[in-house]
Design an enzyme around this catalytic site. Structure first.
Site, PDB file in Angstrom:
ATOM      1  CB  VAL A 180      -4.773   6.585   5.682  1.00 24.69           C
ATOM      2  CG1 VAL A 180      -6.196   7.122   5.796  1.00 24.69           C
ATOM      3  CG2 VAL A 180      -4.484   5.595   6.804  1.00 24.69           C
ATOM      4  CB  CYS A 199      36.713  15.701  -2.273  1.00 24.15           C
ATOM      5  SG  CYS A 199      36.608  16.165  -0.545  1.00 24.15           S
ATOM      6  CD  GLN A 205      -6.720  -0.812  10.846  1.00 29.13           C
ATOM      7  OE1 GLN A 205      -6.833   0.138  11.608  1.00 29.13           O
ATOM      8  NE2 GLN A 205      -5.550  -1.320  10.559  1.00 29.13           N
ATOM      9  CE  LYS A 242      -2.125   6.873  15.893  1.00 28.98           C
ATOM     10  NZ  LYS A 242      -1.300   5.688  16.121  1.00 28.98           N
ATOM     11  CG  MET A 296      30.188  22.502  -9.509  1.00 37.10           C
ATOM     12  SD  MET A 296      30.433  20.725  -9.684  1.00 37.10           S
ATOM     13  CE  MET A 296      31.761  20.415  -8.564  1.00 37.10           C
ATOM     14  CG  ASN A 333      -8.531   1.501  14.294  1.00 30.46           C
ATOM     15  OD1 ASN A 333      -9.087   2.276  15.050  1.00 30.46           O
ATOM     16  ND2 ASN A 333      -7.231   1.332  14.249  1.00 30.46           N
ATOM     17  CD  GLU A 390     -15.657   5.392   9.823  1.00 27.68           C
ATOM     18  OE1 GLU A 390     -15.536   5.222   8.596  1.00 27.68           O
ATOM     19  OE2 GLU A 390     -15.998   6.460  10.348  1.00 27.68           O
TER      20      GLU A 390
HETATM   21  C1  LIG Z   1      -1.721  -1.301   9.927  1.00 31.32           C
HETATM   22  C2  LIG Z   1      -1.850  -0.354  11.048  1.00 31.32           C
HETATM   23  N1  LIG Z   1      -0.754  -0.007  11.758  1.00 31.32           N
HETATM   24  C3  LIG Z   1      -0.872   0.867  12.779  1.00 31.32           C
HETATM   25  C4  LIG Z   1      -2.109   1.399  13.102  1.00 31.32           C
HETATM   26  C5  LIG Z   1      -2.266   2.331  14.279  1.00 31.32           C
HETATM   27  O1  LIG Z   1      -3.074   1.725  15.228  1.00 31.32           O
HETATM   28  P1  LIG Z   1      -3.168   2.368  16.675  1.00 31.32           P
HETATM   29  O2  LIG Z   1      -1.800   2.499  17.217  1.00 31.32           O
HETATM   30  O3  LIG Z   1      -4.138   1.603  17.456  1.00 31.32           O
HETATM   31  O4  LIG Z   1      -3.739   3.820  16.389  1.00 31.32           O
HETATM   32  P2  LIG Z   1      -5.199   4.124  15.811  1.00 31.32           P
HETATM   33  O5  LIG Z   1      -5.212   3.665  14.380  1.00 31.32           O
HETATM   34  O6  LIG Z   1      -6.147   3.315  16.611  1.00 31.32           O
HETATM   35  O7  LIG Z   1      -5.367   5.599  15.971  1.00 31.32           O
HETATM   36  C6  LIG Z   1      -3.218   1.022  12.363  1.00 31.32           C
HETATM   37  N2  LIG Z   1      -4.442   1.510  12.658  1.00 31.32           N
HETATM   38  N3  LIG Z   1      -3.082   0.147  11.337  1.00 31.32           N
HETATM   39  C1  LIG Z   2      -3.477   4.968  11.167  1.00 31.86           C
HETATM   40  C2  LIG Z   2      -2.056   5.322  11.367  1.00 31.86           C
HETATM   41  N1  LIG Z   2      -1.274   4.713  12.289  1.00 31.86           N
HETATM   42  C3  LIG Z   2      -0.027   5.180  12.298  1.00 31.86           C
HETATM   43  C4  LIG Z   2       1.033   4.705  13.222  1.00 31.86           C
HETATM   44  O1  LIG Z   2       2.117   5.286  13.200  1.00 31.86           O
HETATM   45  O2  LIG Z   2       0.734   3.726  13.939  1.00 31.86           O
HETATM   46  S1  LIG Z   2       0.202   6.407  11.153  1.00 31.86           S
HETATM   47  C5  LIG Z   2      -1.408   6.291  10.644  1.00 31.86           C
HETATM   48  C6  LIG Z   2      -1.978   7.165   9.593  1.00 31.86           C
HETATM   49  C7  LIG Z   2      -1.307   6.903   8.270  1.00 31.86           C
HETATM   50  O3  LIG Z   2      -1.961   7.683   7.291  1.00 31.86           O
HETATM   51  P1  LIG Z   2      -1.225   8.158   5.951  1.00 31.86           P
HETATM   52  O4  LIG Z   2      -0.969   6.920   5.154  1.00 31.86           O
HETATM   53  O5  LIG Z   2      -2.223   9.062   5.325  1.00 31.86           O
HETATM   54  O6  LIG Z   2       0.022   8.862   6.366  1.00 31.86           O
HETATM   55 MG   LIG Z   3      -5.916   1.839  17.981  1.00 35.57          MG
END
Ligand SMILES: Cc1ncc(COP(=O)(O)OP(=O)(O)O)c(N)n1
Ligand SMILES: Cc1nc(C(=O)O)sc1CCOP(=O)(O)O
Ligand SMILES: [Mg+2]
Length: 530
Positions: free
Chosen positions: A200, A439, A41, A142, A287, A73, A44
Site C-alpha cells: 500500500v 569464534c 485492489q 492497517k 569491531m 476489498n 476504501e
Molecule cells: C492482498 C491482501 N492481503 C490481505 C489483506 C487484508 O484483508 P483483510 O484481512 O480483510 O483486512 P482489510 O484489508 O479488509 O482491512 C488485503 N486487503 N489484501
Molecule cells: C491491507 C493490509 N492487510 C494486511 C494484513 O496483514 O492482512 S497489512 C495491510 C496494510 C499494508 O500496508 P503497507 O504496505 O503500507 O504496510
Molecule cells: Mg477485509
C-alpha cells in the site's frame, strides 16, 4: 476454458488516505500501472457506497487499459455493481462460500491468512485463487488484529500451499528496503516461494509511484529467476572436491588483493584474537558495535560477522544486519551458546527475523538447538557427545530452512548449502584447548566471504542479475576457505618446535595464518563431498 491465472507479482492495494498532498488518486493509479503493477485492489474503509462505486468504476477502466485485473476489498455489493474482476476478503468478512456463490464464475477471490491453520482452511475449502499472508512486518496502514508474522512465520504458511495451485502474496510493511529480505526468507522448507508482494504505502505515498513500482517489480522478478539458494553460485554440474579446494585456496589471493573490511560484532572474550586473525590473513577488521554507525559502516565493502557470545550489543546487531542486507554484504552469524538459554534462542530468532544471514556457523550443539534436534546437547557454549548420526541430513535441512550456508564445526567440520555438503577433516586438537576457536572460525569465514563478495563484484553484472541476490558471490566457497585456512594453520602451528602448550600455540596459529599460501592449503586440504 478458465481465464489465465493473474500475475500476482506486484499487487497494489490502494489507500487514498496515504496519497502525498496534491497527488490525484487516478493519476497515482495510472502511474503505478505504468510502473508495472500487475494486479490492483481498491480498499476504501471509510467511503460512502456511492463514492466507492464511482471510484471503483473509474479505477477499473484505468486498470483494464493495462490488462490488469481490478479487485474490491471486502465489499461484494460494490464488486457486483461494477462487475469487478474479483474481491479480497479477510477472516472476519463475508465467508468465501457465499462470495463464490454471489460472484460471477471465474471471479478472482483472495483470502487473508495469518496462520498455517487459516491457510489449511483455505486449502480445504478449495474456493480461493490466492491468499494474502500478513502482516509480514509492522505497518501503519492497517490496524492489525493478528500478530506480525516476521519472515520466519511465512514459510510454514507457504508449506500448507505446496501441493495446491493456490497463489500467495505477502503483505504488511513491505518496502524497497526490506523487499530482498522478504523475498529471500519467505519460502517454505521445500522451496515454495511467494507469487508476489502486496503493498500500500510504499507505492501510494510516493510522488513517483511509477518509479517505485518499476524498482519493486525489477527486484521481485529478478529474485523469482534466482535458484533456490541465492548465495551459492549454482554450478553447471556439482563441483568436485578438488574444484572446491582450488577455489577456496585461491580466494586467499583475493583477501590479500582486496583487503576486505570485516566488520565484527563479537564477544569481549575473543575480540582481540579475531581482530589479529583477520589482520594476519590480510584483511581489515573493525569491531564497531554502536547502532548509530551501522548505516555508514555497511557502505564500506566487505562482510559482517555477528557473534553473539555475550549479546551485549543486540541493537547494534539488529541495525548492522539490516544495513548489511541493504548493501548486499554477506552476514556470517555465529549463535554462540544458543542452546544454553531461552534468551539466546529468542534473540537468535529476533536477529534472523530481521536480517538474512549468508552463513550460519555453529558447533553441533548450537546447530541442534537451531534446528530443534535433541540428538546433540549443548553445555554452555560447548557441544556434548560425538555429534549427529547423519550430519549431512541435518545441515541440508537447516540450510533449506534458513536459506543460507550452514557451517558446523567440531573434530570434523561440515558445510552445506542445502544441495551440496562437504566434510573437512583438517585441524589440530589444540584448537579445542584454546578459547574462541569456534569464534575464530566465524571470523575467518567472514573474511573470505567478504573477499568473495568483493571479487564477484569486480565486474558489475547487469543490474537484473545483482538485484535478486542478497550477497553476490559464492558463499559456499567462502565458508570452505574460512574453515580450511583456520584448521590447516592450526596443524602447521601445532608442529612448530616452540609450541609447548596453548599459549605458544595461539601465537603460532596467528603466525601460520599470516604465512599461509594457496599452495599450502591445496597441499594439505582434506575435503570430501558427502
Ligand atoms: C492482498 C491482501 N492481503 C490481505 C489483506 C487484508 O484483508 P483483510 O484481512 O480483510 O483486512 P482489510 O484489508 O479488509 O482491512 C488485503 N486487503 N489484501
Ligand atoms: C491491507 C493490509 N492487510 C494486511 C494484513 O496483514 O492482512 S497489512 C495491510 C496494510 C499494508 O500496508 P503497507 O504496505 O503500507 O504496510
Ligand atoms: Mg477485509
Amino acid at each position: 476454458m478458465s481465464s489465465p491465472s493473474p500475475d500476482y507479482t506486484l499487487y497494489l492495494v490502494t489507500g487514498r488516505e496515504l496519497l502525498p498532498p496534491g497527488k490525484d488518486y487516478y493519476e497515482s493509479l495510472n502511474e503505478s500501472l505504468e510502473g508495472g503493477v500487475t494486479i490492483v485492489q481498491i480498499r476504501e474503509k471509510n467511503t460512502d457506497t456511492r463514492e466507492f462505486l464511482e471510484i471503483a468504476k473509474r479505477s477499473k477502466e484505468i486498470c483494464h487499459r493495462y490488462g490488469v485485473p481490478l479487485l474490491i476489498n471486502d465489499r461484494i455489493d460494490i464488486a457486483l455493481a461494477m462487475n469487478a474482476d474479483g474481491i479480497h476478503i479477510g477472516q472476519s468478512d463475508m465467508p468465501i462460500e457465499i462470495a463464490r456463490k454471489l460472484l460471477p464464475a471465474g471471479s478472482i477471490i483472495g483470502v487473508s491468512v495469518n496462520t498455517p491453520a487459516e491457510a489449511e482452511e483455505v486449502v480445504k475449502g478449495g474456493l480461493a485463487d490466492y491468499v494474502g499472508i500478513g502482516a509480514l512486518w509492522a505497518t501503519n496502514s492497517k490496524k492489525l488484529t493478528s500478530p506480525v508474522l516476521g519472515i520466519r512465520g511465512v514459510g510454514p504458511i507457504l508449506q500448507t500451499l505446496e501441493k495446491t495451485s493456490i497463489k500467495a502474496v505477502a503483505i504488511g510493511g513491505i518496502k524497497s528496503s526490506n523487499l530482498l529480505r522478504s523475498l529471500h526468507g519467505a519460502v517454505s522448507p521445500n522451496g515454495r516461494a511467494l507469487d508476489g508482494i502486496a503493498v500500500v504505502s510504499e507505492i501510494v505515498s510516493s510522488h513517483q509511484p511509477s518509479v517505485v513500482a518499476q524498482r519493486l517489480c525489477q527486484i521481485i522478478r529478478a529474485s523469482k529467476d534466482q535458484p533456490f539458494n541465492l548465495f551459492s553460485r549454482i554450478y553447471a554440474e556439482p563441483p568436485t572436491a578438488q574444484v572446491l579446494v582450488d577455489s577456496a585456496a585461491h580466494l586467499l589471493r583475493s583477501v590479500k588483493e582486496y583487503r576486505p573490511l570485516v566488520h565484527q560484532i563479537t564477544n569481549n572474550v575473543t575480540i582481540n584474537q579475531l581482530a589479529n586473525a583477520t589482520l594476519a590473513l590480510g584483511a581489515s577488521p573493525i569491531m564497531a558495535t554502536s547502532p548509530h554507525e551501522m548505516e555508514d559502516l555497511a557502505k564500506i565493502p566487505g562482510a559482517l560477522l555477528i557473534n553473539f557470545g555475550t549479546i551485549s550489543d543486540k541493537e547494534g546487531m539488529l541495525a548492522a544486519g539490516h544495513y548489511a542486507n541493504l548493501e548486499r554484504k554477506p552476514i556470517v552469524f555465529d549463535p554462540v551458546g544458543i542452546g544454553a538459554t531461552a534468551y539466546r534462542r529468542t534473540t537468535a530468532n529476533e536477529l534472523l527475523n530481521t536480517w538474512q544471514a549468508a552463513v550460519i556457523k555453529g558447533n553441533a550443539g548450537e546447530i541442534a538447538s537451531l534446528i530443534g534436534s535433541n540428538e546433540v546437547k549443548s553445555h554452555g557454549v560447548d557441544s556434548l557427545g560425538s555429534g549427529f548420526s547423519s550430519p549431512k541430513e541435518i545441515l541440508c535441512a537447516l540450510a533449506k530452512r534458513e536459506r543460507c550456508i550452514i557451517v558446523m564445526t567440531g573434530e570434523t567440520d561440515y558445510i552445506s548449502d542445502g544441495n551440496l555438503t562437504v566434510k573437512l577433516s583438517n585441524g589440530s586438537a589444540l584448537l579445542g584447548d584454546i578459547t574462541g576457536s569456534g569464534c575464530l572460525a566465524g571470523s575467518t569465514v567472514a573474511t573470505f566471504c567478504g573477499a568473495e563478495n568483493k571479487r564477484s563484484k569486480r565486474s558489475e553484472p547487469s543490474s537484473g542479475e545483482v538485484e535478486g541476490i542478497l550477497a553476490a558471490g559464492d558463499m559456499f566457497v567462502g565458508a570452505i576457505a574460512g574453515v580450511l585456512t583456520l584448521t590447516i594453520a592450526s596443524e602447521l602451528a601445532a608442529q612448530r618446535p616452540e609450541v609447548h602448550g596453548t599459549g605458544t600455540f595461539l601465537s603460532a596459529l596467528i603466525d601460520e595464518l599470516y604465512n599461509l599460501t594457496p599452495e599450502k592449503i591445496i597441499q594439505r586440504a582434506k575435503l570430501e563431498v558427502v
